[in-house]
Design a protein around this motif. Sequence first.
Motif, PDB file in Angstrom:
ATOM      1  N   ARG A 151     -39.116  28.989  12.229  1.00 18.66           N
ATOM      2  CA  ARG A 151     -40.369  28.262  12.397  1.00 18.66           C
ATOM      3  C   ARG A 151     -40.147  26.755  12.266  1.00 18.66           C
ATOM      4  NH1 ARG A 151     -43.082  30.757   8.578  1.00 18.66           N
ATOM      5  NH2 ARG A 151     -43.369  32.567   9.928  1.00 18.66           N
ATOM      6  N   LEU A 152     -39.319  26.377  11.323  1.00 17.65           N
ATOM      7  CA  LEU A 152     -39.024  24.959  11.132  1.00 17.65           C
ATOM      8  C   LEU A 152     -38.269  24.382  12.321  1.00 17.65           C
ATOM      9  CD1 LEU A 152     -38.802  22.392   9.323  1.00 17.65           C
ATOM     10  CD2 LEU A 152     -36.656  23.335   8.474  1.00 17.65           C
ATOM     11  N   PRO A 179     -24.082  28.622   6.504  1.00 23.06           N
ATOM     12  CA  PRO A 179     -23.907  29.881   5.761  1.00 23.06           C
ATOM     13  C   PRO A 179     -22.624  30.613   6.152  1.00 23.06           C
ATOM     14  CG  PRO A 179     -26.165  29.671   6.557  1.00 23.06           C
ATOM     15  CD  PRO A 179     -25.376  28.582   7.219  1.00 23.06           C
ATOM     16  N   VAL A 180     -22.290  30.611   7.435  1.00 19.01           N
ATOM     17  CA  VAL A 180     -21.068  31.277   7.885  1.00 19.01           C
ATOM     18  C   VAL A 180     -19.844  30.567   7.322  1.00 19.01           C
ATOM     19  CG1 VAL A 180     -19.759  32.092   9.879  1.00 19.01           C
ATOM     20  CG2 VAL A 180     -22.251  31.941  10.004  1.00 19.01           C
ATOM     21  N   GLN A 236     -32.552  37.433   5.345  1.00 22.05           N
ATOM     22  CA  GLN A 236     -33.827  38.090   5.621  1.00 22.05           C
ATOM     23  C   GLN A 236     -35.006  37.245   5.139  1.00 22.05           C
ATOM     24  OE1 GLN A 236     -33.201  41.778   3.578  1.00 22.05           O
ATOM     25  NE2 GLN A 236     -32.083  42.725   5.263  1.00 22.05           N
ATOM     26  N   VAL A 237     -34.844  36.629   3.969  1.00 23.45           N
ATOM     27  CA  VAL A 237     -35.928  35.865   3.371  1.00 23.45           C
ATOM     28  C   VAL A 237     -36.198  34.576   4.141  1.00 23.45           C
ATOM     29  CG1 VAL A 237     -36.573  34.530   1.329  1.00 23.45           C
ATOM     30  CG2 VAL A 237     -35.627  36.830   1.062  1.00 23.45           C
ATOM     31  N   LEU A 238     -35.146  33.892   4.546  1.00 20.67           N
ATOM     32  CA  LEU A 238     -35.302  32.552   5.096  1.00 20.67           C
ATOM     33  C   LEU A 238     -35.298  32.481   6.619  1.00 20.67           C
ATOM     34  CD1 LEU A 238     -33.008  30.522   2.661  1.00 20.67           C
ATOM     35  CD2 LEU A 238     -35.477  30.892   2.522  1.00 20.67           C
ATOM     36  N   SER A 239     -34.920  33.568   7.284  1.00 22.71           N
ATOM     37  CA  SER A 239     -34.748  33.489   8.735  1.00 22.71           C
ATOM     38  C   SER A 239     -36.031  33.102   9.464  1.00 22.71           C
ATOM     39  CB  SER A 239     -34.211  34.819   9.284  1.00 22.71           C
ATOM     40  OG  SER A 239     -35.119  35.875   9.003  1.00 22.71           O
ATOM     41  N   GLN A 289     -41.991  26.569  -1.040  1.00 19.73           N
ATOM     42  CA  GLN A 289     -43.029  27.490  -0.590  1.00 19.73           C
ATOM     43  C   GLN A 289     -42.478  28.590   0.316  1.00 19.73           C
ATOM     44  OE1 GLN A 289     -46.021  26.986  -1.934  1.00 19.73           O
ATOM     45  NE2 GLN A 289     -45.126  25.193  -2.955  1.00 19.73           N
ATOM     46  N   TRP A 290     -41.168  28.575   0.553  1.00 21.09           N
ATOM     47  CA  TRP A 290     -40.580  29.512   1.500  1.00 21.09           C
ATOM     48  C   TRP A 290     -40.450  30.922   0.958  1.00 21.09           C
ATOM     49  CZ3 TRP A 290     -36.205  27.536   5.157  1.00 21.09           C
ATOM     50  CH2 TRP A 290     -36.719  26.510   5.945  1.00 21.09           C
ATOM     51  N   THR A 291     -40.348  31.071  -0.341  1.00 20.38           N
ATOM     52  CA  THR A 291     -40.106  32.393  -0.908  1.00 20.38           C
ATOM     53  C   THR A 291     -41.296  32.853  -1.738  1.00 20.38           C
ATOM     54  OG1 THR A 291     -39.017  31.392  -2.811  1.00 20.38           O
ATOM     55  CG2 THR A 291     -37.613  32.062  -0.976  1.00 20.38           C
ATOM     56  N   GLY A 292     -41.640  34.110  -1.596  1.00 20.31           N
ATOM     57  CA  GLY A 292     -42.716  34.700  -2.378  1.00 20.31           C
ATOM     58  C   GLY A 292     -42.142  35.588  -3.465  1.00 20.31           C
TER      59      GLY A 292
END
Length: 241
Positions: free
Chosen positions: A166-167, A223-224, A158-161, A42-45
């Motif tokens: 929030r999580l 990610p790094v 940008q999408v997941l930050s 549900q994280w990405t639209g």
Amino acid sequence: MAQRTLRTGLTGSALMRLLAGLTDPQVRWSESRAAFADGLSQWTGWADAIALSAALDRPLAKSPTSGDEEPLRYEEAYAEYQRVRALLARAIVREAGAVGRSPLDAGLGFSPYRQCYVARQQAMDVAIGPLREQVRAALAAGTPELARLAAVDTVMAQVLSNQERRLLATVPLLLEKHFGRLRAALASGAGDGPGSEDGAWLDLFRQDLQAVLLAELELRLQPVEGLVEALRHNEPLRSLS
């Protein structure tokens, strides 16, 4: 403290396993993982999917580089990654071991521990964000494939930050519940005499606090770490160019 490199995904991370155990020791990890994985979908639209698709489909063209500016090499990127990681880990061990021991913290319950956790999260944000951008810039100056990877990572960040932030903001709430359960279970056996508030259960909680913070650090660095590893594989190609 030397930390083991974790190469698992978010749902298989040490952080999620620790939180599952602290929240309810009886809960099955597989069930907790499945529920979390469902939440990730549900994280990405649709707009995010379009941006990601555009980054994936970008032409494999060499990124322009400044003639006077040498791209960051793998050894430099890896050294900076290790420096930031060690600096943050040392601060976590130091702060988690000291929190709650001041006389000023007596009777404040979970509040000092919450402040400690949030402060460490903010320190991770401040240090890891620029590090990721620096390594991403090195990739963008490399081969066309690495330039595409840098573009994809930019979109993913940008999408997941916001969702990730929030999580992770819920972690102190889970720790507060664990704090209450631990105090009820272990402090009750010690009675109400002097020193019961500063008993062994608080040392145990500080260990849990440190473990969760270190696991979050590894999660945030994944990610790094992946970008640095990609840069390492590019080094032989760069040396031949």
